[in-house]
Scaffold this active site. Structure first.
Site, mmCIF file in Angstrom:
data_model
loop_
_atom_site.group_PDB
_atom_site.id
_atom_site.type_symbol
_atom_site.label_atom_id
_atom_site.label_comp_id
_atom_site.label_asym_id
_atom_site.label_seq_id
_atom_site.Cartn_x
_atom_site.Cartn_y
_atom_site.Cartn_z
ATOM 1 N N VAL A 96 0.865 -1.176 0.000
ATOM 2 C CA VAL A 96 0.000 0.000 0.000
ATOM 3 C C VAL A 96 0.902 1.227 0.000
ATOM 4 O O VAL A 96 1.819 1.319 0.807
ATOM 5 C CB VAL A 96 -0.920 0.012 1.249
ATOM 6 C CG1 VAL A 96 -1.786 1.255 1.259
ATOM 7 C CG2 VAL A 96 -1.769 -1.249 1.277
ATOM 8 N N PHE A 97 0.650 2.165 -0.890
ATOM 9 C CA PHE A 97 1.452 3.368 -0.997
ATOM 10 C C PHE A 97 0.663 4.587 -0.561
ATOM 11 O O PHE A 97 -0.544 4.661 -0.782
ATOM 12 C CB PHE A 97 1.905 3.582 -2.448
ATOM 13 C CG PHE A 97 2.786 2.494 -2.966
ATOM 14 C CD1 PHE A 97 4.096 2.386 -2.540
ATOM 15 C CD2 PHE A 97 2.312 1.573 -3.870
ATOM 16 C CE1 PHE A 97 4.913 1.390 -3.019
ATOM 17 C CE2 PHE A 97 3.119 0.563 -4.359
ATOM 18 C CZ PHE A 97 4.429 0.471 -3.929
ATOM 19 N N ASP A 98 1.378 5.549 0.029
ATOM 20 C CA ASP A 98 0.730 6.822 0.335
ATOM 21 C C ASP A 98 1.105 7.816 -0.757
ATOM 22 O O ASP A 98 1.808 7.492 -1.697
ATOM 23 C CB ASP A 98 1.109 7.315 1.735
ATOM 24 C CG ASP A 98 2.589 7.634 1.856
ATOM 25 O OD1 ASP A 98 3.322 7.562 0.846
ATOM 26 O OD2 ASP A 98 3.021 7.971 2.958
ATOM 27 N N LYS A 99 0.655 9.027 -0.626
ATOM 28 C CA LYS A 99 0.886 10.035 -1.653
ATOM 29 C C LYS A 99 1.839 11.133 -1.174
ATOM 30 O O LYS A 99 1.573 12.308 -1.320
ATOM 31 C CB LYS A 99 -0.443 10.660 -2.070
ATOM 32 C CG LYS A 99 -1.355 9.718 -2.786
ATOM 33 C CD LYS A 99 -0.830 9.496 -4.176
ATOM 34 C CE LYS A 99 -1.853 8.807 -5.041
ATOM 35 N NZ LYS A 99 -1.430 8.695 -6.396
ATOM 36 N N THR A 100 2.993 10.749 -0.612
ATOM 37 C CA THR A 100 3.912 11.758 -0.086
ATOM 38 C C THR A 100 4.727 12.436 -1.177
ATOM 39 O O THR A 100 5.358 13.444 -0.941
ATOM 40 C CB THR A 100 4.891 11.136 0.926
ATOM 41 O OG1 THR A 100 5.641 10.110 0.261
ATOM 42 C CG2 THR A 100 4.165 10.574 2.121
#
Length: 176
Positions: free
Chosen positions: A60-64
């Site tokens: 799961v990736f975040d949007k940093t």
């Protein structure tokens, strides 16, 4: 033709004939792989993380911005009361210009984006995986993780709680 039997026989002969080659091949492959990954901006936090990776079935990736832009960036700077954020960034970037680490490149880029003029450090010592130390304008400066800084008998107690907060957000924390 039985592929399983053939591979089992092949590995058995290889282990008996040259056990040292297998003992060296795995660490060499890991070092080359992590090095190539670092060149491409993929950092592995520690060996334990790499060992556990084979169990991963979902990512799961975040949007940093690290993924969407494909490069590391400085997100937060916490400066003590005795120095401004820009001065702290200038000092760190001046020292990090002597490092080839991808995080160093992000620090240098952040300083250049702010229009800061960098100094040239003397007596630079790089400790792989921990940090960098040098002299800037007559002062000893260290940039690195908490283990590296504490190794020089520097008390980080005042700053570690904030550092732990950033780590819990998945950020890499450096102390200067």
């Amino acid at each position: 033709f039985n592929l399983t039997k053939a591979l089992t026989s092949f590995v058995s002969v290889l282990i008996i004939a040259c056990p040292c080659a297998l003992g060296l091949a795995t660490p060499t492959a890991i070092i080359v792989g992590t090095g190539k990954g670092a060149e491409l901006g993929i950092l592995v936090k520690n060996a334990e993380s790499l060992e556990k990776l084979h169990k991963v079935d979902t990512i799961v990736f975040d949007k940093t911005g690290t993924l969407t832009q494909g490069e590391l960036a400085v997100n937060d700077i916490e400066a003590g009361s005795y120095v401004t954020k820009n001065e702290l960034l200038r000092i760190a970037a001046s020292l990090e210009r002597m490092s080839e680490h991808p995080i160093a490149e992000a620090i240098i880029q952040a300083a250049l984006d702010e229009g800061l003029v960098l100094s040239f450090p003397d007596d630079v010592e790089v400790v792989p995986g921990q940090g960098i130390k040098g002299i800037i304008k007559g002062s000893v400066v260290m940039v690195g993780n908490s283990i590296y800084i504490r190794g020089s008998n520097i008390n980080l107690q005042e700053y570690e709680k904030r550092g732990d907060f950033f780590s819990s957000e998945g950020k890499t924390v450096l102390y200067i």
